[in-house]
Design an enzyme around this catalytic site. Structure first.
Site, PDB file in Angstrom:
ATOM      1  N   GLY A  98      68.173  46.407  40.820  1.00  0.00           N
ATOM      2  CA  GLY A  98      67.840  47.699  40.244  1.00  0.00           C
ATOM      3  C   GLY A  98      68.922  48.645  40.724  1.00  0.00           C
ATOM      4  O   GLY A  98      69.441  48.472  41.831  1.00  0.00           O
ATOM      5  N   ASN A 116      70.437  48.209  44.360  1.00  0.00           N
ATOM      6  CA  ASN A 116      71.768  47.608  44.519  1.00  0.00           C
ATOM      7  C   ASN A 116      72.662  48.503  45.378  1.00  0.00           C
ATOM      8  O   ASN A 116      73.366  48.024  46.281  1.00  0.00           O
ATOM      9  CB  ASN A 116      72.430  47.405  43.152  1.00  0.00           C
ATOM     10  CG  ASN A 116      71.603  46.558  42.214  1.00  0.00           C
ATOM     11  OD1 ASN A 116      70.754  45.777  42.634  1.00  0.00           O
ATOM     12  ND2 ASN A 116      71.832  46.709  40.926  1.00  0.00           N
ATOM     13  N   ARG A 128      59.105  45.693  31.832  1.00  0.00           N
ATOM     14  CA  ARG A 128      58.893  46.686  32.896  1.00  0.00           C
ATOM     15  C   ARG A 128      57.860  47.746  32.524  1.00  0.00           C
ATOM     16  O   ARG A 128      57.628  48.671  33.292  1.00  0.00           O
ATOM     17  CB  ARG A 128      60.222  47.366  33.232  1.00  0.00           C
ATOM     18  CG  ARG A 128      60.623  48.361  32.197  1.00  0.00           C
ATOM     19  CD  ARG A 128      61.998  48.922  32.230  1.00  0.00           C
ATOM     20  NE  ARG A 128      62.689  49.141  33.457  1.00  0.00           N
ATOM     21  CZ  ARG A 128      64.013  49.349  33.505  1.00  0.00           C
ATOM     22  NH1 ARG A 128      64.725  49.343  32.374  1.00  0.00           N
ATOM     23  NH2 ARG A 128      64.625  49.565  34.645  1.00  0.00           N
ATOM     24  N   ASN A 139      73.467  57.586  35.143  1.00  0.00           N
ATOM     25  CA  ASN A 139      73.266  56.201  34.699  1.00  0.00           C
ATOM     26  C   ASN A 139      72.445  56.148  33.415  1.00  0.00           C
ATOM     27  O   ASN A 139      71.413  55.481  33.351  1.00  0.00           O
ATOM     28  CB  ASN A 139      72.595  55.402  35.816  1.00  0.00           C
ATOM     29  CG  ASN A 139      72.955  53.923  35.765  1.00  0.00           C
ATOM     30  OD1 ASN A 139      73.664  53.474  34.861  1.00  0.00           O
ATOM     31  ND2 ASN A 139      72.461  53.162  36.717  1.00  0.00           N
ATOM     32  N   GLY A 172      86.014  55.168  33.258  1.00  0.00           N
ATOM     33  CA  GLY A 172      86.197  53.846  32.671  1.00  0.00           C
ATOM     34  C   GLY A 172      87.206  53.020  33.444  1.00  0.00           C
ATOM     35  O   GLY A 172      87.226  53.005  34.669  1.00  0.00           O
ATOM     36  N   ALA A 226      78.431  46.664  39.472  1.00  0.00           N
ATOM     37  CA  ALA A 226      79.701  47.162  40.001  1.00  0.00           C
ATOM     38  C   ALA A 226      79.640  48.672  40.227  1.00  0.00           C
ATOM     39  O   ALA A 226      80.078  49.183  41.262  1.00  0.00           O
ATOM     40  CB  ALA A 226      80.846  46.809  39.055  1.00  0.00           C
ATOM     41  N   ASP A 231      76.898  50.422  40.645  1.00  0.00           N
ATOM     42  CA  ASP A 231      75.918  50.670  41.701  1.00  0.00           C
ATOM     43  C   ASP A 231      76.552  50.478  43.074  1.00  0.00           C
ATOM     44  O   ASP A 231      76.314  51.265  44.001  1.00  0.00           O
ATOM     45  CB  ASP A 231      74.729  49.715  41.562  1.00  0.00           C
ATOM     46  CG  ASP A 231      74.097  49.750  40.185  1.00  0.00           C
ATOM     47  OD1 ASP A 231      74.192  50.790  39.510  1.00  0.00           O
ATOM     48  OD2 ASP A 231      73.519  48.730  39.777  1.00  0.00           O
TER      49      ASP A 231
END
Length: 322
Positions: free
Chosen positions: A40, A44, A114, A177, A238, A267, A269
């Site tokens: 998650g 993470n 979920r 996010n 990016g 990555a 996280d």
């Protein structure tokens, strides 16, 4: 303000609270085989922060069930030396689950189970004195996913609590996010994430998060976020670079691209967790970005969200990262 003049790093023994969701992760291995793990975004980040800076008091805050899988998560928290004293429990719900598949370029696709997970009931199950304990934290980190899994009332309750804590001197970090599939509508997401930007004084967005606000250029994004009153901002641009800002200072760090990406899961996280840990440990903004980018790149060399602990430790040793 210079890149060093912020309140992080004053006391590494003060607790760090990471508020979010952890789910059971099923990662594909071969055609019909899956490996179970736990992941998650905030979870993470917690793991990679603690592994990279073991001296920090990192605590994961969420709501889980009383089922076997939830008990296994508690074992994982102990193994990773993450504090569990901010874990709440829901007697009627279980943890969420997701399955991740990756293509030949390492890009991910997901299937989620979920709905009505225990994590979505965090605010309903808060212990009476939690906010008082949170005042002792030097940093609280949450994300857009933390907000997205809550209903409107609970989301507002969490944001109000975080605003009070910031007003009392607690550093609040936020990674938007943005995941469109988690939100009922763009309007709701814009309102919630916009409030997240205003509540937090440390912001860690990716440039893609701003499609929601119809912004695409770093200068537009910085102008927009300055109106929210940040102390510190890091924009993941990016594959191009990573941009760092304080109130009157900025830097740009080139990204070291991985030409053999296996899996991009977590990555970003890992970057967030290591960046925040590095700042608390006393690194300046540019040095913290550089260290976090190295870790984020290494995570893409491994399947799933969490790199095996022994392999991660060996990487730190080989890379002379202590």
């Amino acid at each position: 303000m210079t890149q060093k003049d912020i309140t992080l790093g004053d006391n590494t023994s003060k607790p760090i609270i990471m508020i979010g969701e952890c789910m059971m992760e099923l990662t594909q291995h071969g055609t019909d085989m899956f490996r179970k793990g736990f992941a998650g975004d905030i979870f993470n980040s917690s793991v990679y922060m603690k592994r990279s800076f073991p001296e920090l008091d990192v605590n994961f805050m969420s709501c889980i069930g009383r089922d076997v899988v939830s008990e296994q998560l508690l074992d994982i928290l102990a193994q990773e030396e993450l504090g569990s004293r901010f874990i709440e429990y829901d007697e009627k719900r279980i943890m969420g689950t997701y399955m991740v598949q990756t293509d030949e370029q390492g890009e991910r696709s997901f299937l989620y189970w979920r709905n009505d997970s225990a994590a979505s009931q965090l605010m309903h199950n808060l212990s009476a004195n939690v906010e008082e304990k949170l005042r002792e934290a030097q940093l609280i980190f949450f994300s857009g996913i933390t907000l997205a899994i809550l209903n409107d009332h609970d989301r507002a309750q969490l944001l109000h609590m975080l605003r009070r804590l910031r007003n009392q001197g607690v550093n609040i970090a936020f990674d938007p996010n943005y995941r469109p599939i988690l939100w009922e509508s763009e309007k709701i997401a814009i309102n919630a994430i916009g409030q997240g930007f205003q509540v937090a004084n440390i912001l860690l967005p990716g440039i893609a998060d701003f499609q929601l606000f119809e912004l695409s250029q770093p200068d537009q994004i910085v102008k927009f976020l300055r109106s929210c009153g940040f102390d510190e901002l890091v924009i993941k641009h990016g594959a191009k670079s990573i941009l760092g800002y304080s109130k009157d200072w900025q830097c740009e760090v080139d990204v070291l691209r991985n030409s053999h990406v296996l899996d991009t899961t977590a990555a970003g996280d890992a970057f967030a967790g290591v960046y925040l840990g590095a700042r608390i440990a006393g690194l300046d903004i540019k040095s913290a970005i550089e260290r976090a980018a190295i870790i984020g790149k290494e995570v893409t060399n491994h399947p799933g969200a969490i790199v095996p602990k022994d392999k991660f430790a060996q990487f730190l040793k080989d890379s002379l990262i202590d």
